[in-house]
Design a protein around this motif. Structure first.
Motif, short mmCIF file in Angstrom:
data_model
loop_
_atom_site.label_atom_id
_atom_site.label_comp_id
_atom_site.label_asym_id
_atom_site.label_seq_id
_atom_site.Cartn_x
_atom_site.Cartn_y
_atom_site.Cartn_z
N GLU A 1 3.83 6.28 21.01
CA GLU A 1 3.04 5.39 20.08
C GLU A 1 3.74 5.46 18.96
O GLU A 1 3.66 4.34 18.28
CB GLU A 1 1.65 6.09 20.12
CG GLU A 1 0.91 5.83 21.49
CD GLU A 1 -0.41 6.60 21.55
OE1 GLU A 1 -0.86 7.14 20.54
OE2 GLU A 1 -1.07 6.31 22.61
N ARG A 2 4.23 6.50 18.40
CA ARG A 2 4.92 6.76 17.07
C ARG A 2 6.41 5.72 17.16
O ARG A 2 6.30 4.87 16.48
CB ARG A 2 5.24 8.14 16.79
CG ARG A 2 4.15 8.89 16.59
CD ARG A 2 4.43 10.18 16.19
NE ARG A 2 3.31 11.25 16.39
CZ ARG A 2 3.52 12.30 15.90
NH1 ARG A 2 4.48 13.03 15.68
NH2 ARG A 2 2.47 12.95 15.93
N LEU A 3 7.07 5.74 18.56
CA LEU A 3 8.29 4.86 18.41
C LEU A 3 7.84 3.39 18.29
O LEU A 3 8.31 2.51 17.78
CB LEU A 3 9.08 5.06 19.59
CG LEU A 3 9.69 6.29 19.68
CD1 LEU A 3 10.23 6.97 21.15
CD2 LEU A 3 10.96 6.39 18.83
N ARG A 4 6.83 3.09 19.30
CA ARG A 4 6.18 1.66 19.24
C ARG A 4 5.79 1.14 17.56
O ARG A 4 5.97 0.02 17.50
CB ARG A 4 5.27 1.37 19.93
CG ARG A 4 5.61 1.85 21.75
CD ARG A 4 6.58 0.68 22.03
NE ARG A 4 6.11 -0.67 22.13
CZ ARG A 4 6.16 -1.42 23.06
NH1 ARG A 4 6.85 -1.02 24.27
NH2 ARG A 4 5.67 -2.50 23.20
N ALA A 5 5.07 2.08 17.02
CA ALA A 5 4.53 1.67 15.67
C ALA A 5 5.73 1.36 14.66
O ALA A 5 5.68 0.83 13.73
CB ALA A 5 3.68 2.85 15.05
N ARG A 6 6.85 2.14 14.82
CA ARG A 6 8.20 1.95 14.21
C ARG A 6 8.98 0.78 14.60
O ARG A 6 9.94 0.43 14.05
CB ARG A 6 9.13 2.85 14.50
CG ARG A 6 8.54 4.15 13.51
CD ARG A 6 9.63 5.34 13.60
NE ARG A 6 9.46 6.70 13.33
CZ ARG A 6 9.39 6.91 11.90
NH1 ARG A 6 9.48 5.92 11.03
NH2 ARG A 6 8.96 8.03 11.27
N GLY A 7 8.21 -0.18 15.55
CA GLY A 7 9.10 -1.10 16.22
C GLY A 7 10.19 -1.10 17.27
O GLY A 7 10.88 -2.01 17.43
N VAL A 8 10.18 0.16 17.78
CA VAL A 8 11.11 0.46 18.62
C VAL A 8 10.70 0.00 20.01
O VAL A 8 9.54 0.28 20.48
CB VAL A 8 11.41 1.97 18.94
CG1 VAL A 8 12.58 2.30 20.05
CG2 VAL A 8 11.91 2.65 17.48
N THR A 9 11.52 -0.96 20.82
CA THR A 9 11.30 -1.23 21.84
C THR A 9 11.49 -0.23 23.07
O THR A 9 12.86 -0.31 23.31
CB THR A 9 11.97 -2.70 22.33
OG1 THR A 9 11.41 -3.59 21.09
CG2 THR A 9 11.43 -3.42 23.65
N ILE A 10 10.56 0.35 23.77
CA ILE A 10 10.87 1.48 24.80
C ILE A 10 9.81 1.61 25.38
O ILE A 10 8.68 1.25 25.34
CB ILE A 10 11.14 2.80 23.96
CG1 ILE A 10 11.85 3.69 24.78
CG2 ILE A 10 9.97 3.52 23.05
CD1 ILE A 10 12.32 4.95 23.99
N GLY A 11 10.07 2.05 26.62
CA GLY A 11 8.99 1.87 27.85
C GLY A 11 8.46 3.37 27.99
O GLY A 11 9.24 4.38 27.56
N LEU A 12 7.20 3.74 28.21
CA LEU A 12 6.54 5.04 28.24
C LEU A 12 7.39 5.74 29.39
O LEU A 12 7.55 7.15 29.18
CB LEU A 12 5.13 5.03 28.70
CG LEU A 12 4.36 6.30 28.71
CD1 LEU A 12 4.64 7.05 27.40
CD2 LEU A 12 2.92 6.15 29.24
N ALA A 13 7.74 5.30 30.40
CA ALA A 13 8.45 5.83 31.38
C ALA A 13 10.01 6.41 30.86
O ALA A 13 10.40 7.37 31.18
CB ALA A 13 8.57 4.95 32.72
N THR A 14 10.43 5.72 30.20
CA THR A 14 11.69 5.89 29.52
C THR A 14 11.49 7.14 28.57
O THR A 14 12.38 8.03 28.44
CB THR A 14 12.42 4.56 28.72
OG1 THR A 14 12.36 3.49 29.78
CG2 THR A 14 13.79 5.05 28.15
N VAL A 15 10.56 7.21 27.87
CA VAL A 15 10.33 8.43 26.97
C VAL A 15 10.02 9.65 28.03
O VAL A 15 10.86 10.52 27.64
CB VAL A 15 8.95 8.24 26.05
CG1 VAL A 15 8.70 9.26 25.35
CG2 VAL A 15 9.28 7.00 25.06
N TYR A 16 9.36 9.33 29.06
CA TYR A 16 9.14 10.59 29.82
C TYR A 16 10.47 11.00 30.44
O TYR A 16 10.95 12.38 30.45
CB TYR A 16 8.22 10.28 31.07
CG TYR A 16 6.71 10.68 30.67
CD1 TYR A 16 6.19 11.83 30.66
CD2 TYR A 16 5.70 9.45 30.28
CE1 TYR A 16 4.92 12.04 30.25
CE2 TYR A 16 4.37 9.95 29.92
CZ TYR A 16 4.05 11.10 29.96
OH TYR A 16 2.62 11.36 29.55
#
Length: 147
Positions: A49-64
């Motif tokens: 959620e923090r990455l997305r709020a910063r405008g980073v395009t990333i998937g939750l599965a990628t974060v995990y």
């Protein structure tokens, strides 16, 4: 001796990944950089959620996946105090343990470990060879006790 915050601020994500034998990717760098901003610990969902709020395009599965690899290779620590989900923290390179507040989730690194002799003795008594250990002490910090 530098503070925990100074250690995290001085982290060079690419160097950290290289030291841990992890191939550098944009997503892994973004995960490490976001962890370096966190003074305590964070769940994968919170980090996403923090990455997305910063405008980073990333998937939750990628974060995990990134967090799993970073933990497996020793680049970050995974803490278990959050029931049902791991919390992640960028820590110093030296062997250490954690004090974790169950109220505010403040994390304090304990740099000196005096457990080796106790662990070795108990392991030997049970015919066990200890190769590593982690200690996570959960309690309530002074700030939360006083409020």
């Amino acid at each position: 001796m530098p503070t925990e915050a100074q250690v995290r601020a001085a982290v060079r994500p690419g160097e950290l990944l290289g030291r841990c034998g992890i191939r550098v990717t944009r997503q892994r760098l973004q995960v490490i950089e976001e962890l370096a901003r966190e003074p305590n610990d964070v769940t994968a969902q919170q980090l996403f959620e923090r990455l997305r709020a910063r405008g980073v395009t990333i998937g939750l599965a990628t974060v995990y996946r990134a967090l799993s690899l970073l933990t497996e290779r020793g680049a970050i620590d995974a803490l278990t105090h959050h029931t049902g989900e791991l919390c992640y923290r960028l820590c110093g390179d030296q062997h250490h343990h954690h004090l974790v507040c169950s109220e505010c989730h403040r994390v304090i690194e304990l740099a000196h470990c005096d457990l080796e002799q106790w662990i070795s003795a108990n392991a030997a008594r049970h015919g066990f060879t200890a190769t590593t250990h982690q200690v996570e002490i959960v309690g309530v910090c002074a700030d939360c006790r006083s409020s």
